[in-house]
Enzyme design. Structure first.
Site, short mmCIF file in Angstrom:
data_model
loop_
_atom_site.label_atom_id
_atom_site.label_comp_id
_atom_site.label_asym_id
_atom_site.label_seq_id
_atom_site.Cartn_x
_atom_site.Cartn_y
_atom_site.Cartn_z
CE LYS A 1 43.15 43.77 33.05
NZ LYS A 1 44.39 44.38 33.32
CB CYS B 1 42.60 48.04 32.86
SG CYS B 1 43.90 49.11 32.17
CD GLU C 1 44.12 47.32 36.02
OE1 GLU C 1 44.02 46.27 35.70
OE2 GLU C 1 44.43 48.45 35.43
#
Length: 254
Positions: free
Chosen positions: A107, A141, A39
């Site tokens: 995300k 994540c 990330e």
């Protein structure tokens, strides 16, 4: 398909330096079909992106991903802190060097605990990318903590999950448990790429890994050091497991 994880010690706010580090690690596995980066691999986990995030139109990191994937005839994925269309995005790119197609996932679960939600715009849709006959679900994540977002279903059909992360040592136990849980419950491979090193907020231990559909660790990077890990995905084994032990037939539909 030969997949290589690049477990990187990220230099804060320095795309040019991080590109050099990635290239050095990639050279250890020159024949891979897919390289997975962490990330925000070019900057570190930037919660206040002004002055550090790259503009998508001029990003040297994205330009490097495109050129390198094209030159190597491979695919490269990983997320970047990006400014685009008037917003900051934590954008997970998947660059197919064989076709030139650039796919991305923004995300969805922004890390509120760290203030990511104050500056970034969340994505609203899942992204599945097909490459060399393998369908990959892209996650970033904190998404790993939310099983319904990645739940395998008829409209979210995939063979493997790719999770790119900056997951700190203080929550390392959760990383190891959740990567295996997402693989087992979806009967899918899971490719988890974490970083190592330090920033102003955390220490990162790494332990990037590839997990089988039954939760077995196929390969794992060494802790606390830059490292690579490579494995070949076996779709025949995956389909055999799904057909033999038909857990997905009994999944809950919400």
């Amino acid at each position: 398909m030969k997949v290589t994880i690049i477990q990187l010690d990220i230099e804060w706010g320095s795309p040019a330096e991080n590109i050099k580090r990635v290239e050095r690690l990639m050279s250890k596995e020159p024949d891979s079909n897919l390289y997975v980066l962490p990330e925000m691999w070019s900057t570190g986990f930037v919660t206040e992106p002004a002055g550090i995030a790259e503009d998508e139109a001029t990003s040297i990191s994205l330009k490097w991903m495109k050129k390198t994937a094209h030159d190597r005839r491979c695919a490269i994925c990983g997320s970047l802190a990006i400014y685009v269309d008037g917003n900051y995005r934590n954008r997970h790119y998947f660059v197919n060097g064989q076709t030139g197609i650039v796919s991305y996932y923004d995300k969805h679960h922004l890390f509120r605990y760290g203030g990511e939600d104050q500056y970034y715009q969340p994505g609203e849709e899942q992204t599945v990318v097909e490459y060399m006959g393998v369908r990959f679900l892209l996650l970033t994540c904190y998404d790993l903590r939310f099983p319904m977002w990645s739940r395998y279903k008829d409209t979210l059909d995939y063979h493997a999950i790719i999770v790119v992360a900056n997951w700190p040592e203080s929550r390392q136990n959760a990383w190891q448990i959740l990567t295996r849980a997402r693989a087992i419950e979806n009967q899918a491979f899971l490719i988890g790429c974490n970083r190592v090193g330090n920033d102003d907020y955390s220490h990162y231990k790494g332990l990037s890994a590839m997990i089988s559909p039954i939760g077995k660790t196929l390969v794992c990077c060494h802790p606390d050091i830059e490292d690579t890990a490579t494995v070949s995905l076996n779709l025949e084994m995956l389909e055999h497991q799904r057909h033999k032990f038909r857990v997905l037939d009994d999944r809950d539909i919400f």
